[in-house]
Design a protein around this motif. Sequence first.
Motif, PDB file in Angstrom:
ATOM      1  N   GLY A 177       0.819  -1.212   0.000  1.00  0.00           N
ATOM      2  CA  GLY A 177       0.000   0.000   0.000  1.00  0.00           C
ATOM      3  C   GLY A 177       0.850   1.257   0.000  1.00  0.00           C
ATOM      4  O   GLY A 177       0.594   2.208  -0.755  1.00  0.00           O
ATOM      5  N   LEU A 178       1.886   1.284   0.852  1.00  0.00           N
ATOM      6  CA  LEU A 178       2.789   2.436   0.888  1.00  0.00           C
ATOM      7  C   LEU A 178       3.554   2.587  -0.425  1.00  0.00           C
ATOM      8  O   LEU A 178       3.763   3.701  -0.914  1.00  0.00           O
ATOM      9  N   TRP A 179       3.948   1.460  -0.988  1.00  0.00           N
ATOM     10  CA  TRP A 179       4.644   1.491  -2.283  1.00  0.00           C
ATOM     11  C   TRP A 179       3.732   2.087  -3.367  1.00  0.00           C
ATOM     12  O   TRP A 179       4.174   2.907  -4.176  1.00  0.00           O
ATOM     13  N   ALA A 180       2.470   1.650  -3.358  1.00  0.00           N
ATOM     14  CA  ALA A 180       1.519   2.163  -4.354  1.00  0.00           C
ATOM     15  C   ALA A 180       1.288   3.663  -4.177  1.00  0.00           C
ATOM     16  O   ALA A 180       1.230   4.421  -5.161  1.00  0.00           O
ATOM     17  N   ILE A 181       1.180   4.110  -2.925  1.00  0.00           N
ATOM     18  CA  ILE A 181       1.022   5.552  -2.671  1.00  0.00           C
ATOM     19  C   ILE A 181       2.232   6.318  -3.195  1.00  0.00           C
ATOM     20  O   ILE A 181       2.090   7.362  -3.853  1.00  0.00           O
ATOM     21  N   SER A 182       3.418   5.795  -2.932  1.00  0.00           N
ATOM     22  CA  SER A 182       4.642   6.459  -3.411  1.00  0.00           C
ATOM     23  C   SER A 182       4.643   6.572  -4.924  1.00  0.00           C
ATOM     24  O   SER A 182       4.981   7.620  -5.489  1.00  0.00           O
ATOM     25  N   LEU A 183       4.234   5.497  -5.593  1.00  0.00           N
ATOM     26  CA  LEU A 183       4.259   5.478  -7.053  1.00  0.00           C
ATOM     27  C   LEU A 183       3.215   6.427  -7.642  1.00  0.00           C
ATOM     28  O   LEU A 183       3.496   7.206  -8.561  1.00  0.00           O
ATOM     29  N   VAL A 184       2.001   6.372  -7.101  1.00  0.00           N
ATOM     30  CA  VAL A 184       0.913   7.199  -7.634  1.00  0.00           C
ATOM     31  C   VAL A 184       1.209   8.682  -7.429  1.00  0.00           C
ATOM     32  O   VAL A 184       1.055   9.507  -8.351  1.00  0.00           O
ATOM     33  N   PHE A 185       1.667   9.040  -6.239  1.00  0.00           N
ATOM     34  CA  PHE A 185       1.920  10.458  -5.971  1.00  0.00           C
ATOM     35  C   PHE A 185       3.181  10.950  -6.675  1.00  0.00           C
ATOM     36  O   PHE A 185       3.295  12.149  -6.967  1.00  0.00           O
ATOM     37  N   LEU A 186       4.110  10.048  -6.977  1.00  0.00           N
ATOM     38  CA  LEU A 186       5.255  10.443  -7.792  1.00  0.00           C
ATOM     39  C   LEU A 186       4.799  10.770  -9.213  1.00  0.00           C
ATOM     40  O   LEU A 186       5.276  11.736  -9.821  1.00  0.00           O
ATOM     41  N   ALA A 187       3.861   9.974  -9.724  1.00  0.00           N
ATOM     42  CA  ALA A 187       3.303  10.263 -11.047  1.00  0.00           C
ATOM     43  C   ALA A 187       2.557  11.598 -11.036  1.00  0.00           C
ATOM     44  O   ALA A 187       2.654  12.383 -11.992  1.00  0.00           O
ATOM     45  N   LEU A 188       1.826  11.864  -9.939  1.00  0.00           N
ATOM     46  CA  LEU A 188       1.148  13.162  -9.815  1.00  0.00           C
ATOM     47  C   LEU A 188       2.151  14.315  -9.809  1.00  0.00           C
ATOM     48  O   LEU A 188       1.897  15.382 -10.391  1.00  0.00           O
ATOM     49  N   THR A 189       3.282  14.085  -9.165  1.00  0.00           N
ATOM     50  CA  THR A 189       4.327  15.110  -9.123  1.00  0.00           C
ATOM     51  C   THR A 189       4.763  15.484 -10.527  1.00  0.00           C
ATOM     52  O   THR A 189       4.877  16.668 -10.875  1.00  0.00           O
ATOM     53  N   GLY A 190       5.015  14.474 -11.346  1.00  0.00           N
ATOM     54  CA  GLY A 190       5.385  14.744 -12.733  1.00  0.00           C
ATOM     55  C   GLY A 190       4.304  15.491 -13.480  1.00  0.00           C
ATOM     56  O   GLY A 190       4.583  16.404 -14.264  1.00  0.00           O
ATOM     57  N   GLY A 191       3.038  15.123 -13.223  1.00  0.00           N
ATOM     58  CA  GLY A 191       1.925  15.795 -13.870  1.00  0.00           C
ATOM     59  C   GLY A 191       1.839  17.265 -13.497  1.00  0.00           C
ATOM     60  O   GLY A 191       1.623  18.131 -14.360  1.00  0.00           O
TER      61      GLY A 191
END
Length: 523
Positions: free
Chosen positions: A289-303
Amino acid sequence: MNYGFVIDARKCIGCHACSVACKSENQVPLGVNRTWVKYVEKGTFPDTRRYFTVLRCNHCEEPPCVDICPVEALHKRPDGIVDFDSRRCIGCKACAQACPYNSVYIDPETQTTAKCSYCSHRVEIGLKPACTVICPQQAIISGDLDDPQSEISKLVANERTVVRKPEKGTSPNVFYINGDGASLDPFQAPEEGAYMWSAQSRGVGHFAKHAVHGEGHGVPDQSAAGSHGAKTKAGAPRRVYDAPSKGSVWGWEVPAYVWSKAVSAGAFLLLFAFALLPDVALSPAMQWGLWAISLVFLALTGGFLVKDLDRPDRFSSVMLRPQFGSWLVRGGLTITGYGAFLALWGAGTWFSLPLLASAGLWGGAAMALLTAVYTAFLFGSAKGRDFWQSPMLSLHMLLNSVIAGGAAMTLLSLFIGINEGAAGQLKMVLAGAFVLHLIVMATELYGRHPSVGAERAAEAIRSGSLKRDFWYGSVLLGNLLPLLAVLVPTGSLTLAVASIFALGGVFYTEKVWVKAPQTISLS
């Protein structure tokens, strides 16, 4: 060879011929200026005097706009001219934050950076800049400062000259003879209210596109200088004519990007920290779950990063034509490396490859730490914004990441079980982060500041135009109430609400920290 200007204030009559010639020669659009004349009045009628000051790019020996540009759109030529290439510019607006002289703007037609280019196209064929040629009083002198026989070199050697903001260490190549301190220092004649051309309905530079497209954001935010202290006393220097404010060109997208990367980095740092504590080990579901949050919010950062660009179609230039001295490029590489280690940890854990997972965990933690704090170095390279030069900014960013990651983990625990030991440790981490964050913010706002500009930005947060966002959004909802929730035994629903408040508080904190320095006039 080292080209520069001398502005002889003894001769300037404030006719704006230089501004008009510059616009005509370089096809400068309406609403923006490469060179402009500022009027400052002193005294009380009938004993008054008006001072005229020509302002423009200073073609610095050490130009901070060049250092911060991620794609070398801004560059210093061998002849000393600081020039720009609009074909490369991605519209990140970092140069506008780096320039201490307010000389850079976004061209409303091309959505790229522009400024005084010393009429380099004329210089290359042996002609002088248009402003020099047109000046009826010969108040603008251009030439080679390294040639001891040139008129400009003799003037600098023989006359008493001043430059703008020498404390910045940029070594400006625009010298003023009989320069008026109240005109060169924006704080001596602050923007107390409306004056001639202080605003325009179509928007300035970056904001003009909103007015053209009818999006309702035509007028940029005005300077908050008027909220600092008392009104100007009778007879004190006052600004009566100037170019309009360029506004806060880094809008909501920048605090949103700082917020999203704080969530991403903080979540993975907590995953790493709990992996080192076998007594309070997290379940596989919580780790994923923490890994998924890190990945999703990293993608948001790029956006959010791409969304902030005025030329998002050129975003790939950051990686394809990088200027590695820029923290925008270093940050992009950091985020890319962080994403790679996240993928490595995911692959190693999924395929039960311990060495791969361990490499991903340790490498990801290191990159998450750098991801959390690198924006402090980016802001620090923006020499035009003194408030961002705080040595506490790295710690500020790290604590925001811990708070954001901890709040996200708390919300995740509502859906995925977490043992009591881990829950207790998480509360301790959050409580410590909240307390330290409040102390760091108090230090940044109430400690001694290196300049008037930094102090004015702090005042804007403490008691000026941003006080409501800060005291209610950041301090009360974002720190004090969540701190109370983790210290006092409460139910899961209360903790969930407190976590949402904490996430909102991180955003509000970054919002005011990004906006406050931009409300301070640079010219």
